[in-house]
Design a protein around this motif. Structure first.
Motif, PDB file in Angstrom:
ATOM      1  N   ALA A 428       0.829  -1.206   0.000  1.00  0.00           N
ATOM      2  CA  ALA A 428       0.000   0.000   0.000  1.00  0.00           C
ATOM      3  C   ALA A 428       0.863   1.255   0.000  1.00  0.00           C
ATOM      4  O   ALA A 428       0.560   2.238  -0.692  1.00  0.00           O
ATOM      5  N   LEU A 429       1.947   1.247   0.761  1.00  0.00           N
ATOM      6  CA  LEU A 429       2.835   2.417   0.794  1.00  0.00           C
ATOM      7  C   LEU A 429       3.517   2.624  -0.552  1.00  0.00           C
ATOM      8  O   LEU A 429       3.645   3.758  -1.034  1.00  0.00           O
ATOM      9  N   GLU A 430       3.989   1.541  -1.175  1.00  0.00           N
ATOM     10  CA  GLU A 430       4.661   1.675  -2.473  1.00  0.00           C
ATOM     11  C   GLU A 430       3.692   2.158  -3.536  1.00  0.00           C
ATOM     12  O   GLU A 430       4.042   2.978  -4.383  1.00  0.00           O
ATOM     13  N   GLN A 468      -6.020   5.757   4.956  1.00  0.00           N
ATOM     14  CA  GLN A 468      -7.285   5.173   4.526  1.00  0.00           C
ATOM     15  C   GLN A 468      -7.065   3.932   3.664  1.00  0.00           C
ATOM     16  O   GLN A 468      -7.815   2.951   3.763  1.00  0.00           O
ATOM     17  N   ALA A 469      -6.009   3.973   2.801  1.00  0.00           N
ATOM     18  CA  ALA A 469      -5.728   2.809   1.949  1.00  0.00           C
ATOM     19  C   ALA A 469      -5.364   1.592   2.785  1.00  0.00           C
ATOM     20  O   ALA A 469      -5.801   0.462   2.487  1.00  0.00           O
ATOM     21  N   VAL A 470      -4.567   1.784   3.830  1.00  0.00           N
ATOM     22  CA  VAL A 470      -4.199   0.656   4.696  1.00  0.00           C
ATOM     23  C   VAL A 470      -5.431   0.155   5.466  1.00  0.00           C
ATOM     24  O   VAL A 470      -5.635  -1.054   5.626  1.00  0.00           O
ATOM     25  N   ARG A 520      -4.426   6.092  18.168  1.00  0.00           N
ATOM     26  CA  ARG A 520      -3.978   5.364  16.975  1.00  0.00           C
ATOM     27  C   ARG A 520      -4.913   5.614  15.775  1.00  0.00           C
ATOM     28  O   ARG A 520      -5.913   6.300  15.891  1.00  0.00           O
ATOM     29  N   ASN A 521      -4.551   5.036  14.642  1.00  0.00           N
ATOM     30  CA  ASN A 521      -5.311   5.136  13.387  1.00  0.00           C
ATOM     31  C   ASN A 521      -5.601   6.592  13.043  1.00  0.00           C
ATOM     32  O   ASN A 521      -6.722   6.967  12.751  1.00  0.00           O
TER      33      ASN A 521
END
Length: 553
Positions: A428-430, A468-470, A520-521
């Protein structure tokens, strides 16, 4: 008669010397003679009637001689400047003792019969475009030739005294034919020597270029740089052929066109089944057999012969070298097959080395689990990004990411499940990176993103998008789905939060821990005074199960 014959031979000797010198004007002016020319000049007395000769510059200084001790001396006699320097040949005939004649094997028989020998000393001017550029002095022993002429004359006069005119005509005819035969023999010998010398020079040039090609290819840092070197060298190594090179793509389904030269062209992609060389696994030569088939990548075809050389690396086919003959160079093109094969082997070794070097580099800067860059590469990249921002004034942001409650994943579901979570977050980060942006795993469940050319507002937006993607990721482990994955995010901006890599990393980490402390989050941005401001309220509404706040940095 002897003088005329010697002068003619001297003219031929001069032509042989001048023709074999790579640059006669430079050699006569500076005395700089390369190894091949010096070797030829040194062996010339063994293959001619010359037992000694010198090369002069325009001032009469000796720049080369069969007697090395004479190099650097000058010709003191006035005729050099009055006659030779004006383009006139100067002939000197004298009698010298045996000790004055260099003892070469070719002249051993000539010098063993008498202690006094007749020697001709001939100064031949060398001109270029009507301009005097130097001179050559030849020494030749014509003792035997002189004795032969005198003996024939005496016998002819004794036997044919009554018919002197007829005898004179016969002698003249014999002399003419003898000279004609000698000149023809000398010409034939000179032509053969020149052909042999040309072959040797061509071979030496090919070996030198192959060596240089190998040296340059082994020093290339990328495949693009390698193929640029190939294009430039192949233009010189095989000037009678146009060519192109293809390399298998990562998918191995097609070959990508990488470079072409000498007027050749390459297609963007070709299929391996469309080349007879690749299909048969060996070199394919179109035009060598009675029945030939044209490769698809060679279309449209005009009938010219061509080669297809599969490029092998570690026993695996990695590409294709395609060469096509220029118009009218068919025979020379076929003769170059062996040289072209050597070039293909050099290219294959270079490709293998570059790919191995790339693999080793990736292993040194990549995290083996997620495929993201490691901490070492992140630190170096951040340092370069800060230097660039200092020079250009462009914005720069750093994002720190930590997977929430990661220990519970490992304790509850096992380390394999934890690895799957880290890979999913890394993917997701990449995916969230663009252009020169870099995602790194710095250790455990901790990640960082370097965002050059992103304003503070852009960086905050990107951080929230990544969060949000994670959060939207679903990871299945075995027969069930793992619990929802969330991350805490801290953001630092250059130069607001620091101008050193460690300063930005510390502020981003402090903002990350502030996000964790607040539930968190969520995303938090650091302050230059080490306080943090909640920013999530601006990015998303408050939802059940997450703590979100928003504030301007």
């Amino acid at each position: 008669m002897l003088r005329t014959d010697i002068l003619k031979q001297a003219e031929l000797w001069k032509r042989r010397v001048v023709l074999h010198l790579e640059d006669p004007e430079t050699a006569l002016r500076t005395g700089q003679i390369d190894h091949h020319d010096a070797e030829f000049l040194s062996t010339m007395p063994e293959a001619s009637d010359v037992y000694r000769f010198k090369l002069f510059d325009t001032s009469g200084r000796v720049v080369w001689s069969t007697r090395p001790e004479e190099i650097g001396t000058s010709e003191p006699r006035n005729f050099f400047r009055s006659d030779v320097a004006r383009g006139m040949t100067h002939y000197i005939q004298e009698t010298v003792p045996l000790s004055e004649i260099d003892g070469l094997d070719l002249h051993t028989e000539n010098t063993s019969k008498t202690t006094q020998h007749h020697v001709a000393e001939v100064f031949m001017p060398v001109t270029k475009n009507g301009r005097f550029i130097g001179a050559i002095e030849f020494f030749t022993d014509f003792t035997d030739l002189r004795s032969t002429f005198i003996y024939r004359l005496r016998v002819s006069l004794a036997i044919l005294s009554g018919i002197a005119l007829l005898a004179l005509s016969a002698v003249s005819l014999v002399t003419y034919r003898t000279n004609r035969y000698q000149l023809q023999s000398l010409k034939n010998r000179s032509d053969k020597e020149r052909e042999l010398m040309d072959d040797q020079l061509r071979l030496a040039r090919e070996v030198r270029l192959l060596g240089e090609l190998n040296e340059w290819l082994q020093s290339s840092r990328s495949l693009d740089e390698l193929f640029d070197m190939v294009s430039r060298f192949m233009t010189h190594i095989l000037p009678e052929a146009e060519g192109s090179v293809y390399v298998y793509s990562n998918s191995r389904d097609v070959l990508d066109g990488c470079a072409s030269w000498n007027g050749g062209s390459h297609k963007a992609h070709i299929h391996p089944e469309g080349c007879w060389g690749l299909r048969r696994g060996r070199t394919y030569e179109f035009g060598a057999s009675e029945v030939d088939f044209v490769c698809e990548h060679a279309e449209p075809h005009d009938g010219r012969p061509y080669f297809c050389f599969p490029i092998l690396a570690h026993g695996e086919t990695v590409g294709l070298l395609h060469l096509r003959a220029h118009e009218g160079s068919g025979e020379a093109f076929h003769d170059s097959k062996k040289l072209a094969q050597l070039c293909a082997e050099q290219i294959s070794m270079a490709i293998a080395n570059v790919r191995m070097r790339d693999q080793l580099h990736d292993q040194s800067v990549r995290d083996p689990l997620t495929g993201l860059f490691n901490r070492r590469h992140m630190t170096e990249t951040l340092r370069k990004a800060i230097s660039r921002s200092q020079q250009t004034g462009s914005p720069l942001s750093l994002i720190a990411v930590d997977v929430d409650h990661f220990k519970k994943f490992n304790d509850t579901h096992g380390h394999d499940a934890g690895d799957m979570v880290l890979r999913a977050v890394g993917s997701a980060l990449e995916t969230g990176c663009d252009r020169d942006e870099v995602a790194c795993r710095i250790g455990g469940e901790e990640f960082m993103l370097i965002l050059p050319d992103n304003t503070p507002d852009d960086a905050m937006t990107r951080a929230e998008q990544i969060r949000q993607a994670v959060e939207a990721i679903t990871v299945r482990y075995g027969e069930k789905s793992l619990p929802r994955i969330t991350i805490s995010v801290g953001v630092a901006h250059y130069p607001t939060h620091g101008v050193m890599p460690q300063d930005l990393m510390r502020v981003a980490d402090d903002a990350l821990y502030a996000a964790k402390d607040k539930g968190r989050n969520q995303v938090q941005v650091g302050k230059s005074n080490q306080t943090v401001t909640d920013i999530a309220d601006r990015k998303r509404p408050v939802v059940s199960g997450s703590s979100t706040s928003l504030a301007k940095p």
